[in-house]
Design an enzyme around this catalytic site. Sequence first.
Site, PDB file in Angstrom:
ATOM      1  N   GLU A   1       0.822  -1.229   0.000  1.00  0.00           N
ATOM      2  CA  GLU A   1       0.000   0.000   0.000  1.00  0.00           C
ATOM      3  C   GLU A   1       0.852   1.273   0.000  1.00  0.00           C
ATOM      4  O   GLU A   1       2.062   1.219   0.245  1.00  0.00           O
ATOM      5  CB  GLU A   1      -0.949  -0.002   1.203  1.00  0.00           C
TER       6      GLU A   1
ATOM      7  N   LYS B   1      -4.972  11.001   1.323  1.00  0.00           N
ATOM      8  CA  LYS B   1      -5.119   9.611   1.775  1.00  0.00           C
ATOM      9  C   LYS B   1      -6.373   9.066   1.095  1.00  0.00           C
ATOM     10  O   LYS B   1      -7.453   9.659   1.221  1.00  0.00           O
ATOM     11  CB  LYS B   1      -5.267   9.636   3.298  1.00  0.00           C
TER      12      LYS B   1
ATOM     13  N   ASP C   1     -15.681   5.989  15.130  1.00  0.00           N
ATOM     14  CA  ASP C   1     -14.546   5.863  14.215  1.00  0.00           C
ATOM     15  C   ASP C   1     -14.091   4.410  14.103  1.00  0.00           C
ATOM     16  O   ASP C   1     -13.401   3.885  14.973  1.00  0.00           O
ATOM     17  CB  ASP C   1     -13.388   6.764  14.678  1.00  0.00           C
TER      18      ASP C   1
ATOM     19  N   ASP D   1     -11.076  -0.087   6.480  1.00  0.00           N
ATOM     20  CA  ASP D   1     -10.251  -1.273   6.173  1.00  0.00           C
ATOM     21  C   ASP D   1     -11.020  -2.550   6.512  1.00  0.00           C
ATOM     22  O   ASP D   1     -10.961  -3.532   5.771  1.00  0.00           O
ATOM     23  CB  ASP D   1      -8.959  -1.285   7.015  1.00  0.00           C
TER      24      ASP D   1
ATOM     25  N   LYS E   1      -3.194  -1.895  14.560  1.00  0.00           N
ATOM     26  CA  LYS E   1      -2.354  -0.904  15.252  1.00  0.00           C
ATOM     27  C   LYS E   1      -2.741  -0.790  16.732  1.00  0.00           C
ATOM     28  O   LYS E   1      -3.919  -0.749  17.076  1.00  0.00           O
ATOM     29  CB  LYS E   1      -2.492   0.454  14.566  1.00  0.00           C
TER      30      LYS E   1
HETATM   31  N1  PSU Z   1       0.304   0.312   8.613  1.00  0.00           N
HETATM   32  C1  PSU Z   1       1.351   1.053   9.071  1.00  0.00           C
HETATM   33  N2  PSU Z   1       1.248   2.420   8.939  1.00  0.00           N
HETATM   34  C2  PSU Z   1       0.165   3.027   8.348  1.00  0.00           C
HETATM   35  C3  PSU Z   1      -0.928   2.228   7.873  1.00  0.00           C
HETATM   36  C4  PSU Z   1      -0.797   0.865   8.042  1.00  0.00           C
HETATM   37  O1  PSU Z   1       2.336   0.521   9.587  1.00  0.00           O
HETATM   38  O2  PSU Z   1       0.126   4.262   8.252  1.00  0.00           O
HETATM   39  C5  PSU Z   1      -2.142   2.919   7.245  1.00  0.00           C
HETATM   40  C6  PSU Z   1      -2.915   1.978   6.324  1.00  0.00           C
HETATM   41  O3  PSU Z   1      -2.964   2.573   5.047  1.00  0.00           O
HETATM   42  C7  PSU Z   1      -4.307   1.893   6.922  1.00  0.00           C
HETATM   43  C8  PSU Z   1      -4.440   3.222   7.600  1.00  0.00           C
HETATM   44  O4  PSU Z   1      -5.296   1.666   5.956  1.00  0.00           O
HETATM   45  O5  PSU Z   1      -3.140   3.368   8.202  1.00  0.00           O
HETATM   46  C9  PSU Z   1      -5.590   3.255   8.602  1.00  0.00           C
HETATM   47  O6  PSU Z   1      -6.195   4.506   8.566  1.00  0.00           O
HETATM   48  P1  PSU Z   1      -7.671   4.747   9.204  1.00  0.00           P
HETATM   49  O7  PSU Z   1      -7.525   4.370  10.636  1.00  0.00           O
HETATM   50  O8  PSU Z   1      -7.938   6.225   8.996  1.00  0.00           O
HETATM   51  O9  PSU Z   1      -8.613   3.877   8.445  1.00  0.00           O
HETATM   52 MN    MN Z   2     -11.165   6.405  10.754  1.00  0.00          MN
END
Ligand code: PSU
Ligand code: MN
Length: 310
Positions: free
Chosen positions: A25, A87, A139, A143, A160
């Site tokens: 990605e 993004k 939130d 994904d 994460k």
């Molecule tokens: N994995 C990492 N760093 C990142 C991401 C994943 O080590 O920055 C990114 C991915 O692109 C994932 C996004 O889709 O963080 C999640 O964002 P959100 O929580 O806004 O969906």
């Molecule tokens: Mn989000």
Amino acid sequence: MNKHIRFNDEVKKAILSKKPLVALESTIIAHGMPFPQNIAMANHVEAIVRECGAAPATIAVIGGEIRVGCDDDALEYLGKSGREIPKAGKRDLPYLIAKKMDGATTVGATAYIAAMVGIPVFATGGIGGVHRDAEKTFDISNDLEVIAECNIAVVSAGAKAILDLPRTLEYLETKGVEVIGYRTDFFPAFYTAKSPHRVNHRLNTPKEIAGYLSIKNELGIKSGVLIANPIPEELELKNEEIDAKIAEAVKTAREENITGKDLTPYLLFKIKELTAGRSLDANIVLVYNNAYLAATIAKELKENEKEPKI
Ligand code: PSU
Ligand code: MN
């Protein structure tokens, strides 16, 4: 194949010669890590995939075109432009294409595109999930929805650690996403190898994982799979070190009213500051570890395809 998609030469050749492919990605490059470490990470993660005998397909939107496979100049452009590049989740793709814009694709958008072009394995750092306080903020990363609806195996160091991990696991269960621990019974917590929460099943070799994926296809199960691959223990950040920093970053995000798609990049950068860069080192290592496993699974899958069907 699709007028909005351009394959680079390496990916084209891999498709023609039936070489295994691994999707990667681009949000992680433009929004997940600072310059210049982001470009070094993007190049090295591709090198790892090649060393394993697979071809890397970094996915992004550039000038209104979906790129499946980014050459070095494209990786550099994504890394240098950083947050100037929007993004891009799945829902953003048609707009960015219509406006001939760029987009750094999230796990969701990348999984969608990879599944569309038939790339079965995808490596990232950690997927998005249910944020802490989600009962108030609602939130929940898109994904999770997209992984549920796409036939793809996402290799990730759990989700994460900035997230609510038990709720993320509940959500994946509701959506019917299989969560497989690679050589572990416990869901990894991104910077830390192990959380107290159990994965759904455990598999111990890339061959076993490829075998599982082949059976899933034979049964016509189209939803995605999360392969949870812990950061190597000798390189993890210990809970004592990281938990308080994560809590502090979540607190300042709340105070500064950071929401929506800005929240995850904000938290990752804040935690990097608070750990004097140690969280970034761990993040980079776990991405490499995931790319290695993804490439090995992709190779085993190709072997399965070669076996004669009786
Ligand atoms: N994995 C990492 N760093 C990142 C991401 C994943 O080590 O920055 C990114 C991915 O692109 C994932 C996004 O889709 O963080 C999640 O964002 P959100 O929580 O806004 O969906
Ligand atoms: Mn989000």
